[in-house]
Design a protein around this motif. Structure first.
Motif, short mmCIF file in Angstrom:
data_model
loop_
_atom_site.label_atom_id
_atom_site.label_comp_id
_atom_site.label_asym_id
_atom_site.label_seq_id
_atom_site.Cartn_x
_atom_site.Cartn_y
_atom_site.Cartn_z
N ASP A 158 0.82 -1.22 0.00
CA ASP A 158 0.00 0.00 0.00
C ASP A 158 0.84 1.26 0.00
OD1 ASP A 158 -2.33 -1.48 0.03
OD2 ASP A 158 -2.41 -1.53 2.23
N TRP A 159 2.15 1.11 -0.16
CA TRP A 159 3.13 2.20 -0.18
C TRP A 159 3.17 2.96 1.15
CZ3 TRP A 159 6.92 5.60 -0.99
CH2 TRP A 159 7.82 5.32 -2.04
N LEU A 160 3.07 2.19 2.23
CA LEU A 160 3.41 2.73 3.54
C LEU A 160 4.92 2.59 3.70
CD1 LEU A 160 0.56 1.26 5.76
CD2 LEU A 160 0.67 3.51 4.68
N HIS A 161 5.53 3.60 4.26
CA HIS A 161 7.00 3.69 4.35
C HIS A 161 7.40 3.58 5.82
CE1 HIS A 161 10.83 6.32 3.48
NE2 HIS A 161 11.07 5.30 4.29
N VAL A 162 8.19 2.56 6.13
CA VAL A 162 8.63 2.33 7.51
C VAL A 162 10.16 2.22 7.53
CG1 VAL A 162 8.44 0.83 9.53
CG2 VAL A 162 6.50 1.06 7.95
N ASP A 163 10.79 2.94 8.44
CA ASP A 163 12.22 2.81 8.68
C ASP A 163 12.41 2.06 9.99
OD1 ASP A 163 12.65 4.33 6.44
OD2 ASP A 163 13.30 6.12 7.50
N LEU A 164 13.39 1.15 10.02
CA LEU A 164 13.75 0.45 11.24
C LEU A 164 15.25 0.50 11.38
CD1 LEU A 164 12.55 -1.56 13.53
CD2 LEU A 164 13.85 -3.25 12.21
N ILE A 165 15.73 1.07 12.49
CA ILE A 165 17.16 1.22 12.75
C ILE A 165 17.47 0.67 14.14
CG2 ILE A 165 19.11 2.80 12.93
CD1 ILE A 165 17.86 2.78 10.16
N ALA A 166 18.51 -0.16 14.23
CA ALA A 166 18.97 -0.67 15.52
C ALA A 166 20.28 0.02 15.91
CB ALA A 166 19.17 -2.18 15.45
N HIS A 167 20.37 0.42 17.16
CA HIS A 167 21.58 1.06 17.69
C HIS A 167 22.18 0.17 18.77
CE1 HIS A 167 20.33 4.97 15.91
NE2 HIS A 167 19.12 4.57 16.22
N PRO A 168 23.48 -0.13 18.70
CA PRO A 168 24.09 -0.89 19.79
C PRO A 168 24.15 -0.04 21.06
CG PRO A 168 25.76 -0.13 18.26
CD PRO A 168 24.43 0.21 17.64
N LEU A 169 24.00 -0.67 22.17
CA LEU A 169 23.98 0.05 23.44
C LEU A 169 25.21 0.92 23.63
CD1 LEU A 169 22.66 0.58 26.22
CD2 LEU A 169 23.84 -1.48 27.05
N ALA A 170 26.38 0.43 23.20
CA ALA A 170 27.63 1.15 23.45
C ALA A 170 27.66 2.52 22.79
CB ALA A 170 28.81 0.31 22.96
N SER A 171 26.96 2.70 21.68
CA SER A 171 26.99 3.99 20.98
C SER A 171 25.65 4.72 21.02
CB SER A 171 27.41 3.78 19.52
OG SER A 171 26.47 2.97 18.85
N PHE A 172 24.76 4.28 21.86
CA PHE A 172 23.43 4.90 21.93
C PHE A 172 23.51 6.29 22.55
CE2 PHE A 172 19.63 5.52 24.70
CZ PHE A 172 18.76 5.90 23.69
N ASP A 173 22.84 7.24 21.92
CA ASP A 173 22.76 8.62 22.40
C ASP A 173 21.29 9.04 22.39
OD1 ASP A 173 22.86 11.31 22.95
OD2 ASP A 173 23.97 11.87 21.14
N ARG A 174 20.69 9.17 23.55
CA ARG A 174 19.25 9.46 23.58
C ARG A 174 18.93 10.88 23.14
NH1 ARG A 174 17.18 11.58 28.78
NH2 ARG A 174 18.90 11.94 30.23
N PHE A 175 19.93 11.74 23.04
CA PHE A 175 19.69 13.11 22.60
C PHE A 175 20.05 13.32 21.13
CE2 PHE A 175 20.36 13.73 27.22
CZ PHE A 175 19.09 14.22 27.52
N GLN A 176 20.23 12.22 20.39
CA GLN A 176 20.63 12.34 19.00
C GLN A 176 19.52 12.95 18.14
OE1 GLN A 176 21.83 8.62 17.27
NE2 GLN A 176 22.17 9.48 15.24
N TYR A 177 18.28 12.67 18.49
CA TYR A 177 17.17 13.10 17.65
C TYR A 177 16.30 14.13 18.36
CZ TYR A 177 18.58 9.02 15.01
OH TYR A 177 19.31 8.11 14.29
N ASP A 178 15.67 14.97 17.56
CA ASP A 178 14.83 16.03 18.10
C ASP A 178 13.40 15.52 18.25
OD1 ASP A 178 14.13 18.55 19.01
OD2 ASP A 178 13.58 19.25 17.02
N GLY A 179 13.08 15.08 19.43
CA GLY A 179 11.76 14.53 19.71
C GLY A 179 11.75 13.02 19.67
N VAL A 180 11.43 12.39 20.80
CA VAL A 180 11.43 10.93 20.90
C VAL A 180 10.17 10.49 21.64
CG1 VAL A 180 12.54 8.95 22.02
CG2 VAL A 180 13.95 10.66 20.85
N ARG A 181 9.50 9.51 21.10
CA ARG A 181 8.35 8.87 21.75
C ARG A 181 8.76 7.46 22.13
NH1 ARG A 181 2.69 7.68 18.59
NH2 ARG A 181 1.68 6.33 20.15
#
Length: 271
Positions: free
Chosen positions: A92-115
């Protein structure tokens, strides 16, 4: 809340239900429009995971299987660069991104707005959802690599036009412009970014006017040179001012060598 597609809401609930059952997934969260409540009928869904360091290799190989668990059948998937993840398109042309981040390099402030969809131990997002700053200015900072790459890409204009690679030269205008955009974000002290298709809120009206005023490049070498001259003069004006404001050294030798290189080959000044 926005007025997005209810089918994405189904996927979000599926993520809440399925992902906590995988012990390798430490947290799941949304970024972009569905994280900030700004979703509309054009929005896609951006799902991010924090996974154990030992499992990141598996997610690099099988991210698309996880994506299909959430989104259902896909007609197209593509890995995004070197990230452990990518994008999927449904029938149906729905667009989904899925990204995995390893714990060692995770930065919770990387993105502007998180749910936050879930946080297994409550330690990765101790304050829960993170509201978007929507481009709210902060303290200006010096983006050293951005300035260096701007002049590196600019100097390569000699090579691509010398080879009559007009398509590559036209594309290069966008690459150089993107470095100027990153400098503009540094001018405003904006470090956190939202979706790739939303830029207006991060820039001032003056900055947007400058970018909208870049001369059209097309495939004429004269026009391509003119567009790069425009971008170069903006980078010089803004970059020197930002270096002075932040107390950072301006890369004089590299810049001067690049400007001389361009003038020597094209016979016109870029400053």
């Amino acid at each position: 809340m926005g007025s997005g597609d209810e089918r994405y809401d189904v996927m979000i609930q599926r993520a809440r239900d399925l992902l906590p059952a995988d012990d390798r997934v430490l947290a799941a969260y949304l970024i972009g429009s569905y994280a900030t409540g700004a979703e509309d009928r054009f929005s896609d869904l951006d799902v991010h995971l924090v996974v154990t360091d030992a499992s990141i290799g598996w997610f690099e190989e099988h991210w698309d299987d996880v994506l299909r668990d959430l989104a259902g059948p896909t007609v197209f998937t593509e890995r995004l660069g070197t990230l452990a993840g990518g994008l999927g398109i449904t029938p149906d042309w729905l667009h989904v991104d899925l990204i995995a981040h390893p714990l060692a390099s995770f930065d919770r402030f990387q993105y502007d707005g998180v749910r936050v969809l879930f946080d297994r131990d409550g330690t990765l997002f101790p304050d829960g959802d993170q509201p978007a700053e929507d481009g709210r200015p902060g303290t200006p900072y010096w983006p050293e690599s951005v300035v260096q790459m701007f002049f590196y890409f600019l100097g390569n204009l000699v090579t691509v036009l010398g080879r009559d690679e007009l398509v590559v030269a036209n594309q290069g205008v966008g690459v150089v412009r993107d470095q100027l955009i990153r400098l503009m974000l540094a001018e405003r002290g904006v470090r956190r970014t939202g979706g790739a298709k939303r830029l207006n809120a991060l820039l001032s009206a003056e900055q947007r006017a400058v970018l909208e005023g870049v001369p059209a490049a097309g495939s004429d070498p004269t026009d391509i040179i003119a567009a790069n001259q425009y971008l170069c003069r903006e980078m010089l004006r803004r970059g020197k001012a930002l270096a002075l404001e932040t107390g950072a050294p301006w890369p004089t030798e590299f810049v001067d060598a690049t400007l001389a290189h361009l003038q020597r080959h094209f016979g016109v000044a870029f400053d």
